[in-house]
Scaffold this active site. Sequence first.
Site, PDB file in Angstrom:
ATOM      1  NE  ARG A 104      -2.244   0.930   3.705  1.00 45.75           N
ATOM      2  CZ  ARG A 104      -2.905   1.197   4.808  1.00 45.75           C
ATOM      3  NH1 ARG A 104      -4.208   1.084   4.840  1.00 45.75           N
ATOM      4  NH2 ARG A 104      -2.272   1.534   5.896  1.00 45.75           N
ATOM      5  CB  THR A 108      -1.918   7.266  -3.000  1.00 44.33           C
ATOM      6  OG1 THR A 108      -1.383   5.949  -3.134  1.00 44.33           O
ATOM      7  CG2 THR A 108      -0.988   8.246  -3.708  1.00 44.33           C
ATOM      8  CG  ASP A 200       2.963  -2.995   9.504  1.00 38.41           C
ATOM      9  OD1 ASP A 200       3.026  -4.189   9.159  1.00 38.41           O
ATOM     10  OD2 ASP A 200       3.153  -2.049   8.725  1.00 38.41           O
ATOM     11  CG  ASP A 203       6.633  -3.265  10.234  1.00 41.75           C
ATOM     12  OD1 ASP A 203       7.315  -3.738   9.307  1.00 41.75           O
ATOM     13  OD2 ASP A 203       6.292  -2.070  10.300  1.00 41.75           O
TER      14      ASP A 203
HETATM   15  C1  PRP Z   1      -0.876  -4.150   4.765  1.00 47.77           C
HETATM   16  C2  PRP Z   1      -1.736  -5.378   4.977  1.00 47.77           C
HETATM   17  C3  PRP Z   1      -2.576  -5.413   3.731  1.00 47.77           C
HETATM   18  C4  PRP Z   1      -2.752  -3.957   3.415  1.00 47.77           C
HETATM   19  C5  PRP Z   1      -4.112  -3.549   3.879  1.00 47.77           C
HETATM   20  O1  PRP Z   1       0.206  -4.451   3.961  1.00 47.77           O
HETATM   21  O2  PRP Z   1      -1.024  -6.550   5.175  1.00 47.77           O
HETATM   22  O3  PRP Z   1      -1.935  -6.089   2.654  1.00 47.77           O
HETATM   23  O4  PRP Z   1      -1.753  -3.236   4.132  1.00 47.77           O
HETATM   24  O5  PRP Z   1      -4.364  -2.239   3.534  1.00 47.77           O
HETATM   25  P1  PRP Z   1      -5.500  -1.819   2.524  1.00 47.77           P
HETATM   26  O6  PRP Z   1      -6.735  -2.606   2.887  1.00 47.77           O
HETATM   27  O7  PRP Z   1      -5.658  -0.355   2.817  1.00 47.77           O
HETATM   28  O8  PRP Z   1      -5.019  -2.090   1.141  1.00 47.77           O
HETATM   29  P2  PRP Z   1       1.349  -3.359   3.640  1.00 47.77           P
HETATM   30  O9  PRP Z   1       0.920  -2.446   2.550  1.00 47.77           O
HETATM   31  O10 PRP Z   1       1.748  -2.702   4.931  1.00 47.77           O
HETATM   32  O11 PRP Z   1       2.515  -4.219   3.036  1.00 47.77           O
HETATM   33  P3  PRP Z   1       3.554  -5.173   3.784  1.00 47.77           P
HETATM   34  O12 PRP Z   1       2.751  -6.325   4.329  1.00 47.77           O
HETATM   35  O13 PRP Z   1       4.453  -5.582   2.680  1.00 47.77           O
HETATM   36  O14 PRP Z   1       4.225  -4.407   4.857  1.00 47.77           O
END
Ligand code: PRP
Length: 209
Positions: A104, A108, A200, A203
Site C-alpha cells: 500500500r 495515496t 502493522d 512488521d
Molecule cells: C498491509 C496489509 C494489507 C494492506 C491492507 O500491507 O497486510 O496487505 O496493508 O491495507 P489496505 O486494505 O488499505 O489495502 P502493507 O501495505 O503494509 O505491506 P507489507 O505487508 O508488505 O508491509
Amino acid sequence: MAGNIHISEHPLIQHKLTILRDAATEHKKFRELIREISMLLAYEAMTDLELAQTTVQTPLEKAPGFELQAEIGLVPILRAGLGMVDGIHEMIPGAQVWHLGIYRDEETLRPVSYYNKLPVEPTVQVCLVLDPMLATGGSATAAIQVLKEWGVRRIKYVGLIAAPEGINVVVNDHPDIPLHLAAVDDHLNDNGFIVPGLGDAGDRQFGTA
Ligand code: PRP
C-alpha cells in the site's frame, strides 16, 4: 452484517485474537497466533467445499468415502499474508500456493502490485486470499480482481481484522466474494491504520518495526 460477511464467533479465535492484539506480544508468539487463527478461520471458510464420492479399502473391507473435488489455491498477499499460509497448507497439503506482491503506497494508500507469477491458464478452482489486515480494502479488491481475471471459479477472502470502510469497498467491488474474518474494528485513522487493530501485521511478524 451482510450475507457474504462471516465474522467468527469461535471462542478460540476470539481468545487468540485478543493476545495477538496485545502490544506486549513478542514476534514469535505473534507468528504462532497468526498461524493458529488462520487455520481456524480457514476451517470455517471451507465448510462448503465440494466433495466427490470415493471408496477406501479399510483393513476389513471397502468403505464409502469422500475426497476434495476442487484444486485449491492459497494466495497470500505479501508480506503479512505469508504467516497465514503454513498452518492452512498443513491441513490441505495438496493446495497450490500462489503469492501476490501488493503493498500500500504510504501517501495515496492505493495498492501497488509488484509480484505476480500466475501462469496464463488457471490451475485451481477455489482460492483463499490470505491477508491479516483489511484496511481501506484496496489490496483485497486488487487481489480478488487478479484472481477473477485469471479465471478462478470460487474465491474466498480470509482475514483477521477488518475496518468497516474496507469491507464496504470490497463488498461494493466484489459482492459475490465471501469475507471470513475474526473481527471488524471501529474505524481507520488518518494514516489508514485499523483502530484499535493490532499495529502493522507485517512488521510484528517479521520484526521489522
Ligand atoms: C498491509 C496489509 C494489507 C494492506 C491492507 O500491507 O497486510 O496487505 O496493508 O491495507 P489496505 O486494505 O488499505 O489495502 P502493507 O501495505 O503494509 O505491506 P507489507 O505487508 O508488505 O508491509
